[in-house]
Design a protein around this motif. Sequence first.
Motif, PDB file in Angstrom:
ATOM      1  N   GLN A 127     -54.329 112.061  88.763  1.00 29.06           N
ATOM      2  CA  GLN A 127     -54.636 111.875  90.182  1.00 29.06           C
ATOM      3  C   GLN A 127     -56.143 111.783  90.412  1.00 29.06           C
ATOM      4  O   GLN A 127     -56.621 110.960  91.194  1.00 29.06           O
ATOM      5  CB  GLN A 127     -54.047 113.022  90.998  1.00 29.06           C
ATOM      6  N   ALA A 203     -53.708 111.687  97.080  1.00 36.25           N
ATOM      7  CA  ALA A 203     -53.081 111.022  95.939  1.00 36.25           C
ATOM      8  C   ALA A 203     -51.782 111.726  95.600  1.00 36.25           C
ATOM      9  O   ALA A 203     -51.610 112.918  95.885  1.00 36.25           O
ATOM     10  CB  ALA A 203     -54.022 111.024  94.725  1.00 36.25           C
ATOM     11  N   ARG A 206     -46.185 109.465  91.299  1.00 38.77           N
ATOM     12  CA  ARG A 206     -44.826 108.980  91.537  1.00 38.77           C
ATOM     13  C   ARG A 206     -43.972 109.095  90.274  1.00 38.77           C
ATOM     14  O   ARG A 206     -42.786 109.372  90.344  1.00 38.77           O
ATOM     15  CB  ARG A 206     -44.860 107.548  92.041  1.00 38.77           C
ATOM     16  N   ASP A 214     -47.889 107.021  87.010  1.00 35.85           N
ATOM     17  CA  ASP A 214     -47.885 106.091  88.138  1.00 35.85           C
ATOM     18  C   ASP A 214     -48.404 106.866  89.339  1.00 35.85           C
ATOM     19  O   ASP A 214     -47.716 107.754  89.855  1.00 35.85           O
ATOM     20  CB  ASP A 214     -46.470 105.570  88.391  1.00 35.85           C
ATOM     21  N   ALA A 216     -50.332 106.917  93.188  1.00 37.37           N
ATOM     22  CA  ALA A 216     -50.663 106.204  94.426  1.00 37.37           C
ATOM     23  C   ALA A 216     -51.786 106.942  95.139  1.00 37.37           C
ATOM     24  O   ALA A 216     -51.749 108.166  95.280  1.00 37.37           O
ATOM     25  CB  ALA A 216     -49.436 106.093  95.331  1.00 37.37           C
ATOM     26  N   TRP A 218     -53.894 107.028  98.687  1.00 37.88           N
ATOM     27  CA  TRP A 218     -54.007 106.614 100.096  1.00 37.88           C
ATOM     28  C   TRP A 218     -55.486 106.706 100.467  1.00 37.88           C
ATOM     29  O   TRP A 218     -56.134 107.731 100.245  1.00 37.88           O
ATOM     30  CB  TRP A 218     -53.167 107.547 100.953  1.00 37.88           C
ATOM     31  N   THR A 240     -52.884 101.720 100.649  1.00 33.70           N
ATOM     32  CA  THR A 240     -52.433 102.546  99.528  1.00 33.70           C
ATOM     33  C   THR A 240     -52.613 101.742  98.249  1.00 33.70           C
ATOM     34  O   THR A 240     -52.155 100.603  98.165  1.00 33.70           O
ATOM     35  CB  THR A 240     -50.968 102.959  99.694  1.00 33.70           C
ATOM     36  N   TRP A 241     -53.283 102.334  97.282  1.00 33.61           N
ATOM     37  CA  TRP A 241     -53.578 101.682  96.011  1.00 33.61           C
ATOM     38  C   TRP A 241     -52.777 102.401  94.930  1.00 33.61           C
ATOM     39  O   TRP A 241     -52.936 103.609  94.714  1.00 33.61           O
ATOM     40  CB  TRP A 241     -55.065 101.800  95.715  1.00 33.61           C
ATOM     41  N   THR A 242     -51.918 101.681  94.236  1.00 32.78           N
ATOM     42  CA  THR A 242     -51.069 102.269  93.207  1.00 32.78           C
ATOM     43  C   THR A 242     -51.553 101.834  91.827  1.00 32.78           C
ATOM     44  O   THR A 242     -51.753 100.641  91.574  1.00 32.78           O
ATOM     45  CB  THR A 242     -49.605 101.856  93.401  1.00 32.78           C
ATOM     46  N   ASP A 257     -52.445  97.467  88.585  1.00 35.10           N
ATOM     47  CA  ASP A 257     -52.605  98.110  89.880  1.00 35.10           C
ATOM     48  C   ASP A 257     -52.170  97.148  90.980  1.00 35.10           C
ATOM     49  O   ASP A 257     -52.126  95.931  90.777  1.00 35.10           O
ATOM     50  CB  ASP A 257     -54.051  98.560  90.103  1.00 35.10           C
ATOM     51  N   GLN A 259     -51.815  96.915  95.674  1.00 28.39           N
ATOM     52  CA  GLN A 259     -52.157  97.519  96.966  1.00 28.39           C
ATOM     53  C   GLN A 259     -51.180  97.054  98.040  1.00 28.39           C
ATOM     54  O   GLN A 259     -50.616  95.965  97.948  1.00 28.39           O
ATOM     55  CB  GLN A 259     -53.577  97.136  97.380  1.00 28.39           C
TER      56      GLN A 259
END
Length: 292
Positions: A127, A203, A206, A214, A216, A218, A240-242, A257, A259
């Motif tokens: 994270q 963060a 997931r 994984d 994410a 925010w 949100t960027w994953t 990645d 978004q």
Amino acid sequence: MSPGDEHRYGVPARADDDLYGGGTRTWLPDRPGDPYGGARRGPRSSTRGLVTVVAVVVLLVAAIAFANRGTSGPQTAGPRGSTGADAASGADGAPRSAPTAATGRQPVTTKAGGVPSGFAHDQQGAQSAASNYAVALGSTGMFQKDARHTLVDLLYTPEAAAKQRGPMDRAYSADFLKRMGLDADGRAPAGQTFVSRAIPVGATVRQYGADRADVAVWYVGLIGMSARASTDPVTSSWSTWTFDLRWAAGDWKIASDSQHDGPAPVPGDDKAATSDQIRQAIEEYGGFTYAR
């Protein structure tokens, strides 16, 4: 930030009804024969007063014990000593929320190319890595070719970096940079300040495995040109960027990645700052190293 996402950065109480009546009740002195007054009460007994005091003390002790219950017991340890609150999913495998409170542990002690590095091989480290990578990829350095290549090579796995360079160079074209008010080298005109920042709000993990996470992030983004004559003023947006992270070469690296917009809160009634105020703030306020 990919150039197709610039507008994620660039476009940037009602009082409740009273539940109780507002009337005022007035108590009048007792009068003989008053059907609502009755006889005047004598002083309460000392026994009743003692019982009341004891009851209050018991309730106070119980409240203190309940409040301390959450911090006195042992916590469930996760990978590398992380607490149970860092777990990514419950028994059914679905994502589980985690508190936003800081863990109190430092994320890293080293930097590479100006970006924090050497994150812990656990969920907290993943994270922290994702949050700091979002900051780096949302910075003004991405608009300059040499700095962009350095960031891509530093943050992505070697395979992913090789795939990213060409498409990114084409995306950050001279025409795109011109639309942003920059020259062909990604630099702002004299007397103007180009702003591009990603500020993580939170963060979440997931999915998590031994060598894959994984995550994410925010965040709120800022982008635009701070200048009195600018046609693209600095605005904010929420996204949100994953990140699909892999553990490689002793650190977390980005394999891929993506978004998406939001979630965005309702805008407030803040008065927009002048271009000079924004420029001064950008120059005075530096960024952070983000930790979970």
